[in-house]
Design a protein around this motif. Structure first.
Motif, short mmCIF file in Angstrom:
data_model
loop_
_atom_site.label_atom_id
_atom_site.label_comp_id
_atom_site.label_asym_id
_atom_site.label_seq_id
_atom_site.Cartn_x
_atom_site.Cartn_y
_atom_site.Cartn_z
N GLU A 1 48.63 46.55 33.29
CA GLU A 1 48.90 45.13 33.56
C GLU A 1 49.42 44.91 34.97
N GLU A 2 50.28 45.81 35.43
CA GLU A 2 50.79 45.72 36.80
C GLU A 2 49.65 45.82 37.81
N LEU A 3 48.74 46.74 37.56
CA LEU A 3 47.60 46.93 38.46
C LEU A 3 46.72 45.69 38.49
N VAL A 4 46.47 45.10 37.34
CA VAL A 4 45.67 43.86 37.30
C VAL A 4 46.37 42.77 38.11
N GLY A 5 47.67 42.67 37.98
CA GLY A 5 48.42 41.68 38.74
C GLY A 5 48.35 41.93 40.24
N GLU A 6 48.48 43.19 40.63
CA GLU A 6 48.42 43.54 42.05
C GLU A 6 47.03 43.28 42.63
N VAL A 7 46.00 43.63 41.89
CA VAL A 7 44.63 43.37 42.33
C VAL A 7 44.43 41.86 42.50
N GLY A 8 44.90 41.08 41.55
CA GLY A 8 44.78 39.63 41.66
C GLY A 8 45.52 39.09 42.88
N ARG A 9 46.70 39.62 43.13
CA ARG A 9 47.50 39.17 44.26
C ARG A 9 46.83 39.50 45.60
N VAL A 10 46.28 40.71 45.71
CA VAL A 10 45.74 41.17 46.98
C VAL A 10 44.27 40.79 47.17
N LEU A 11 43.46 40.98 46.13
CA LEU A 11 42.02 40.80 46.26
C LEU A 11 41.50 39.51 45.62
N GLY A 12 42.31 38.88 44.80
CA GLY A 12 41.87 37.70 44.07
C GLY A 12 41.53 36.55 45.00
N ARG A 13 40.45 35.88 44.68
CA ARG A 13 39.99 34.70 45.40
C ARG A 13 39.77 33.60 44.38
N PRO A 14 39.67 32.34 44.81
CA PRO A 14 39.49 31.27 43.82
C PRO A 14 38.31 31.52 42.87
N ARG A 15 37.25 32.17 43.37
CA ARG A 15 36.09 32.47 42.52
C ARG A 15 35.74 33.95 42.65
N GLY A 16 36.52 34.81 42.06
CA GLY A 16 36.18 36.22 42.07
C GLY A 16 37.20 37.08 42.80
N TYR A 17 36.73 38.24 43.26
CA TYR A 17 37.60 39.23 43.90
C TYR A 17 36.90 39.83 45.11
N ARG A 18 37.62 39.90 46.19
CA ARG A 18 37.15 40.57 47.39
C ARG A 18 36.94 42.05 47.08
N ILE A 19 36.04 42.70 47.80
CA ILE A 19 35.72 44.11 47.56
C ILE A 19 36.94 45.01 47.75
N GLY A 20 37.65 44.81 48.83
CA GLY A 20 38.80 45.65 49.11
C GLY A 20 39.73 45.02 50.11
N GLU A 21 40.85 45.67 50.31
CA GLU A 21 41.89 45.15 51.19
C GLU A 21 41.59 45.43 52.66
N ALA A 22 40.94 46.54 52.96
CA ALA A 22 40.63 46.88 54.36
C ALA A 22 39.70 45.82 54.97
N SER A 23 39.80 45.66 56.27
CA SER A 23 39.04 44.60 56.95
C SER A 23 37.53 44.74 56.77
N ASP A 24 37.04 45.95 56.62
CA ASP A 24 35.58 46.14 56.44
C ASP A 24 35.16 46.04 54.98
N ARG A 25 36.05 45.64 54.11
CA ARG A 25 35.75 45.50 52.68
C ARG A 25 35.72 44.02 52.29
N ASP A 26 35.07 43.22 53.11
CA ASP A 26 35.01 41.79 52.84
C ASP A 26 33.82 41.47 51.95
N GLY A 27 33.75 40.25 51.51
CA GLY A 27 32.67 39.83 50.63
C GLY A 27 32.94 40.22 49.19
N GLN A 28 31.96 39.89 48.34
CA GLN A 28 32.04 40.23 46.93
C GLN A 28 30.74 40.90 46.50
N TYR A 29 30.85 42.05 45.85
CA TYR A 29 29.70 42.77 45.30
C TYR A 29 29.57 42.44 43.81
N PHE A 30 28.37 42.18 43.37
CA PHE A 30 28.13 41.91 41.95
C PHE A 30 28.55 43.11 41.10
#
Length: 149
Positions: free
Chosen positions: A55-84
């Protein structure tokens, strides 16, 4: 079922000590597997600490990668966008957590409903990678590509 619990726990301790995971940069694909690992540990041991970690991990992922519609690929600058396929793995992890805590299944369903229209073009196919805001395909990516140019 985890066959060699001592090995799994030793590897998890090693990854933590080397700052590989879970305490490095967030990366949706790896974190999805992490949620499933924590749930496997919870199911095998019955120890609440593993469910809490999931549950903590889900919360952290939401905080860092969460977007209004989905989740960013990763935190690093080259991990932008969303992969299906990253989102599909994350939805699987939320569904497994939802087996224990139903609110996570509902969360996954809400995410699926939010991202589906952006990625899936009925009668045409699935877009491989979208811009972070899901407004357009990521530059160089299109239908059914197994990577981007």
């Amino acid at each position: 079922m985890l066959r060699d619990m001592d090995y799994v726990l030793a590897k998890l301790d090693w990854m933590r000590s080397e700052r590989i995971w879970p305490n490095g940069l967030r990366y949706l694909w790896t974190d999805a597997f992490g949620v499933v690992l924590y749930l496997s540990l919870y199911r095998q041991t019955g120890e609440e600490r593993w469910l809490d970690a999931a549950e903590e991990l889900v919360g952290e992922v939401g905080r860092v990668l969460g977007r209004p519609r989905g989740y960013r690929i990763g935190e690093a600058s080259d991990r932008d966008g969303q992969y299906f396929h990253y989102l599909a793995m994350w939805l699987f992890a939320l569904a497994r957590l939802g087996d224990v805590k139903p609110e996570y299944r509902a969360k996954g369903i809400a995410v699926a409903k939010a991202i589906h229209p952006a990625f899936v073009l009925p009668g045409r196919g699935v877009i491989w990678k979208m811009e972070e805001n899901l407004m357009a395909p990521y530059p160089g990516c299109g239908l059914g590509a197994h990577g981007c140019l």
